[in-house]
Design a protein around this motif. Structure first.
Motif, PDB file in Angstrom:
ATOM      1  N   MET A 253       0.849  -1.163   0.000  1.00 58.52           N
ATOM      2  CA  MET A 253       0.000   0.000   0.000  1.00 58.52           C
ATOM      3  C   MET A 253       0.897   1.228   0.000  1.00 58.52           C
ATOM      4  O   MET A 253       1.912   1.264   0.684  1.00 58.52           O
ATOM      5  N   ILE A 254       0.493   2.235  -0.754  1.00 57.70           N
ATOM      6  CA  ILE A 254       1.308   3.421  -0.973  1.00 57.70           C
ATOM      7  C   ILE A 254       0.503   4.660  -0.595  1.00 57.70           C
ATOM      8  O   ILE A 254      -0.666   4.790  -0.960  1.00 57.70           O
ATOM      9  N   ALA A 255       1.162   5.576   0.115  1.00 59.03           N
ATOM     10  CA  ALA A 255       0.555   6.875   0.392  1.00 59.03           C
ATOM     11  C   ALA A 255       1.534   7.954  -0.059  1.00 59.03           C
ATOM     12  O   ALA A 255       2.672   8.001   0.412  1.00 59.03           O
ATOM     13  N   LEU A 256       1.096   8.773  -0.981  1.00 62.82           N
ATOM     14  CA  LEU A 256       1.846   9.964  -1.347  1.00 62.82           C
ATOM     15  C   LEU A 256       1.202  11.080  -0.539  1.00 62.82           C
ATOM     16  O   LEU A 256       0.024  11.402  -0.747  1.00 62.82           O
ATOM     17  N   ILE A 257       1.938  11.604   0.440  1.00 62.65           N
ATOM     18  CA  ILE A 257       1.354  12.598   1.333  1.00 62.65           C
ATOM     19  C   ILE A 257       1.944  13.974   1.040  1.00 62.65           C
ATOM     20  O   ILE A 257       3.143  14.105   0.798  1.00 62.65           O
ATOM     21  N   GLN A 258       1.086  14.960   1.059  1.00 59.01           N
ATOM     22  CA  GLN A 258       1.504  16.328   0.815  1.00 59.01           C
ATOM     23  C   GLN A 258       0.981  17.208   1.943  1.00 59.01           C
ATOM     24  O   GLN A 258      -0.217  17.183   2.244  1.00 59.01           O
ATOM     25  N   ARG A 259       1.880  17.962   2.551  1.00 60.20           N
ATOM     26  CA  ARG A 259       1.469  18.927   3.562  1.00 60.20           C
ATOM     27  C   ARG A 259       0.841  20.103   2.818  1.00 60.20           C
ATOM     28  O   ARG A 259       1.463  20.676   1.913  1.00 60.20           O
ATOM     29  N   VAL A 260      -0.390  20.439   3.184  1.00 60.08           N
ATOM     30  CA  VAL A 260      -1.124  21.455   2.432  1.00 60.08           C
ATOM     31  C   VAL A 260      -1.650  22.557   3.348  1.00 60.08           C
ATOM     32  O   VAL A 260      -1.914  22.341   4.533  1.00 60.08           O
ATOM     33  N   LEU A 261      -1.820  23.724   2.760  1.00 50.99           N
ATOM     34  CA  LEU A 261      -2.545  24.808   3.426  1.00 50.99           C
ATOM     35  C   LEU A 261      -4.037  24.603   3.231  1.00 50.99           C
ATOM     36  O   LEU A 261      -4.836  24.935   4.090  1.00 50.99           O
ATOM     37  N   ARG A 262      -4.379  24.027   2.064  1.00 53.59           N
ATOM     38  CA  ARG A 262      -5.761  23.645   1.774  1.00 53.59           C
ATOM     39  C   ARG A 262      -5.753  22.682   0.591  1.00 53.59           C
ATOM     40  O   ARG A 262      -4.838  22.686  -0.231  1.00 53.59           O
ATOM     41  N   ALA A 263      -6.803  21.862   0.539  1.00 52.73           N
ATOM     42  CA  ALA A 263      -6.957  20.919  -0.569  1.00 52.73           C
ATOM     43  C   ALA A 263      -8.440  20.627  -0.740  1.00 52.73           C
ATOM     44  O   ALA A 263      -9.215  20.684   0.214  1.00 52.73           O
ATOM     45  N   GLU A 264      -8.803  20.312  -1.979  1.00 51.40           N
ATOM     46  CA  GLU A 264     -10.201  20.037  -2.287  1.00 51.40           C
ATOM     47  C   GLU A 264     -10.271  19.028  -3.418  1.00 51.40           C
ATOM     48  O   GLU A 264      -9.435  19.024  -4.317  1.00 51.40           O
ATOM     49  N   VAL A 265     -11.300  18.191  -3.379  1.00 52.90           N
ATOM     50  CA  VAL A 265     -11.567  17.268  -4.470  1.00 52.90           C
ATOM     51  C   VAL A 265     -12.989  17.536  -4.954  1.00 52.90           C
ATOM     52  O   VAL A 265     -13.913  17.696  -4.156  1.00 52.90           O
ATOM     53  N   ALA A 266     -13.118  17.634  -6.273  1.00 48.28           N
ATOM     54  CA  ALA A 266     -14.413  17.914  -6.885  1.00 48.28           C
ATOM     55  C   ALA A 266     -14.723  16.853  -7.929  1.00 48.28           C
ATOM     56  O   ALA A 266     -13.821  16.257  -8.527  1.00 48.28           O
TER      57      ALA A 266
ATOM     58  N   SER B 298      -7.455  19.851  -6.188  1.00 46.04           N
ATOM     59  CA  SER B 298      -6.698  21.099  -6.134  1.00 46.04           C
ATOM     60  C   SER B 298      -6.083  21.220  -4.750  1.00 46.04           C
ATOM     61  O   SER B 298      -6.647  20.746  -3.761  1.00 46.04           O
ATOM     62  N   LEU B 299      -4.905  21.833  -4.707  1.00 43.82           N
ATOM     63  CA  LEU B 299      -4.219  21.955  -3.435  1.00 43.82           C
ATOM     64  C   LEU B 299      -3.246  23.108  -3.460  1.00 43.82           C
ATOM     65  O   LEU B 299      -2.808  23.538  -4.531  1.00 43.82           O
ATOM     66  N   VAL B 300      -2.936  23.586  -2.275  1.00 43.14           N
ATOM     67  CA  VAL B 300      -1.827  24.503  -2.083  1.00 43.14           C
ATOM     68  C   VAL B 300      -0.851  23.762  -1.188  1.00 43.14           C
ATOM     69  O   VAL B 300      -1.097  23.578   0.004  1.00 43.14           O
ATOM     70  N   ASN B 301       0.230  23.273  -1.806  1.00 46.65           N
ATOM     71  CA  ASN B 301       1.235  22.498  -1.085  1.00 46.65           C
ATOM     72  C   ASN B 301       2.024  23.455  -0.207  1.00 46.65           C
ATOM     73  O   ASN B 301       2.476  24.501  -0.667  1.00 46.65           O
ATOM     74  N   ASP B 302       2.180  23.122   1.047  1.00 45.98           N
ATOM     75  CA  ASP B 302       2.863  23.963   2.022  1.00 45.98           C
ATOM     76  C   ASP B 302       4.314  23.532   2.120  1.00 45.98           C
ATOM     77  O   ASP B 302       4.643  22.504   2.694  1.00 45.98           O
ATOM     78  N   GLY B 303       5.199  24.317   1.545  1.00 46.42           N
ATOM     79  CA  GLY B 303       6.624  24.010   1.617  1.00 46.42           C
ATOM     80  C   GLY B 303       7.340  24.208   0.282  1.00 46.42           C
ATOM     81  O   GLY B 303       8.101  25.124   0.143  1.00 46.42           O
TER      82      GLY B 303
ATOM     83  N   ILE C  25     -10.381  20.425   2.841  1.00 43.38           N
ATOM     84  CA  ILE C  25      -9.757  20.665   4.136  1.00 43.38           C
ATOM     85  C   ILE C  25      -8.965  21.960   4.082  1.00 43.38           C
ATOM     86  O   ILE C  25      -8.600  22.442   3.013  1.00 43.38           O
ATOM     87  N   GLY C  26      -8.683  22.486   5.264  1.00 41.70           N
ATOM     88  CA  GLY C  26      -7.732  23.574   5.423  1.00 41.70           C
ATOM     89  C   GLY C  26      -6.366  22.956   5.640  1.00 41.70           C
ATOM     90  O   GLY C  26      -6.023  21.953   5.020  1.00 41.70           O
ATOM     91  N   PRO C  27      -5.578  23.484   6.568  1.00 38.60           N
ATOM     92  CA  PRO C  27      -4.248  22.924   6.801  1.00 38.60           C
ATOM     93  C   PRO C  27      -4.308  21.438   7.185  1.00 38.60           C
ATOM     94  O   PRO C  27      -5.188  21.016   7.937  1.00 38.60           O
ATOM     95  N   GLY C  28      -3.367  20.674   6.646  1.00 39.62           N
ATOM     96  CA  GLY C  28      -3.321  19.252   6.951  1.00 39.62           C
ATOM     97  C   GLY C  28      -2.573  18.470   5.893  1.00 39.62           C
ATOM     98  O   GLY C  28      -1.597  18.959   5.329  1.00 39.62           O
TER      99      GLY C  28
END
Length: 145
Positions: free
Chosen positions: A1-14, A132-137, A23-26
């Motif tokens: 099992m694989i998880a590609l994780i990204q620290r985000v300020l916000r993210a959304e799936v439509a 859509s996302l805003v990657n934090d970093g 979500i907001g930060p997470g």
């Protein structure tokens, strides 16, 4: 099992222009399920992702996990993470789990996140989603069990 994780300020799936998870930060978690995966691997990966210390403490060092940072998670199924890309010009997917197993383990992974008392939003399994996302970093890690 694989998880590609990204620290985000916000993210959304439509889906078809309608937001189904945001979500907001997470963490945005893109989750790939392989043929030999099971509930034990899903639980282990969930535990590892939620405990992974990639959020800054007061000194700006990556010492906090998503819960300690007060973040949420958005989990999106992504079978292409299981692709074989080492040869040729077209990915192969023989390592990817069949849809029935992948859907079960995706749901179980989400359940494990919720059981850990973290706000969990999701995409919709097998849907054509726009993420859509805003990657934090930017901060992005590949975790695999």
């Amino acid at each position: 099992m694989i998880a590609l994780i990204q620290r985000v300020l916000r993210a959304e799936v439509a889906i078809e222009g309608d937001s189904v998870g945001a979500i907001g930060p997470g963490l945005l978690i893109l989750l790939g399920v392989e043929r030999d995966d099971d509930r034990q691997k899903a639980a282990k990966l969930c535990e590892r992702v939620l405990a992974y210390r990639i959020f800054g403490d007061r000194q700006g060092k990556m010492n906090l996990d998503v819960r300690q940072a007060g973040g949420s998670v958005l989990v999106v199924s992504q079978f292409t993470l299981a692709a074989e890309t080492d040869k040729g010009l077209r990915p192969g997917f023989s390592r990817a789990a069949p849809p029935e197993l992948a859907e079960q383990l995706y749901a179980y992974f989400n359940h494990c996140c919720r059981q850990a008392d973290i706000r969990t939003e999701t995409g919709r399994f097998a849907a054509d989603m726009q993420v859509s996302l805003v990657n934090d970093g930017p901060v992005t890690f590949w975790l695999q069990v």
